[in-house]
Motif scaffolding. Structure first.
Motif, PDB file in Angstrom:
ATOM      1  N   PRO A 127      28.577  57.718 -15.183  1.00  0.00           N
ATOM      2  CA  PRO A 127      28.671  57.662 -16.865  1.00  0.00           C
ATOM      3  C   PRO A 127      27.809  58.918 -17.285  1.00  0.00           C
ATOM      4  CG  PRO A 127      26.833  56.161 -15.726  1.00  0.00           C
ATOM      5  CD  PRO A 127      27.673  56.756 -14.791  1.00  0.00           C
ATOM      6  N   LYS A 185      36.344  51.283 -27.739  1.00  0.00           N
ATOM      7  CA  LYS A 185      36.248  49.819 -27.904  1.00  0.00           C
ATOM      8  C   LYS A 185      37.427  49.073 -28.714  1.00  0.00           C
ATOM      9  CE  LYS A 185      31.209  50.170 -27.429  1.00  0.00           C
ATOM     10  NZ  LYS A 185      29.838  50.016 -27.935  1.00  0.00           N
ATOM     11  N   ASP A 239      25.687  48.078 -23.812  1.00  0.00           N
ATOM     12  CA  ASP A 239      26.010  48.095 -25.099  1.00  0.00           C
ATOM     13  C   ASP A 239      26.226  46.469 -25.501  1.00  0.00           C
ATOM     14  OD1 ASP A 239      26.070  47.973 -27.922  1.00  0.00           O
ATOM     15  OD2 ASP A 239      28.074  48.902 -27.756  1.00  0.00           O
ATOM     16  N   ARG A 248      33.113  54.851 -24.887  1.00  0.00           N
ATOM     17  CA  ARG A 248      32.389  54.792 -23.583  1.00  0.00           C
ATOM     18  C   ARG A 248      33.248  55.999 -22.667  1.00  0.00           C
ATOM     19  NH1 ARG A 248      32.605  50.927 -18.819  1.00  0.00           N
ATOM     20  NH2 ARG A 248      30.952  51.470 -17.376  1.00  0.00           N
ATOM     21  N   ASN A 283      22.676  52.495 -20.770  1.00  0.00           N
ATOM     22  CA  ASN A 283      23.972  52.792 -21.480  1.00  0.00           C
ATOM     23  C   ASN A 283      24.834  51.526 -21.500  1.00  0.00           C
ATOM     24  OD1 ASN A 283      24.141  55.433 -21.569  1.00  0.00           O
ATOM     25  ND2 ASN A 283      23.980  55.635 -19.292  1.00  0.00           N
TER      26      ASN A 283
END
Length: 123
Positions: free
Chosen positions: A80, A104, A42, A54, A40
């Motif tokens: 998560p 993001k 990035d 996310r 998970n």
């Protein structure tokens, strides 16, 4: 809670300045919660699209204060993974479950709460 009108950077600064005001209650260690989940993470150097986000799930115990002046939160944990969050929510005596979406390219988050009676996410 961080004021909504702050940018992401301002919200981080605000949280750092007010961290001592957070009432955490009794904390509980969750096994493997201190392990990095490489699947998970990035590290793409490509430009993000607006759909990139996310999601974190937060569950714990919320105790409303007298006369509606707010709430006290305890035994708060974040995951998560939705399945793991539901396991903690259903089997550990917690009474709330939030789904928090971080985008993001945006300083804003979306917070939804699980309605156990209707079995769906609400915002």
């Amino acid at each position: 809670m961080v004021p909504r009108e702050l940018t992401f950077e301002e919200a981080i600064k605000y949280a750092k300045e007010h961290i001592d005001e957070i009432n955490l209650g009794e904390l509980e260690y969750i096994s493997d919660s201190d392990e990095l989940d490489e699947e998970n993470c990035d590290f793409d150097e490509e430009e993000d699209t607006d759909s990139d986000c996310r999601v974190l799930y937060e569950t714990g115990i919320e105790e409303p204060e007298i006369l509606g002046s707010g709430s006290t939160y305890s035994n708060v944990v974040c995951f998560p993974d939705e399945e793991r969050a539901f396991e903690e929510f259903h089997h550990c005596g917690r009474n709330y479950l939030h789904r928090i979406t971080y985008r993001k390219k945006s300083p804003y988050t979306t917070t939804e709460w699980w309605d156990e009676d209707l079995k769906c996410w609400r915002s």
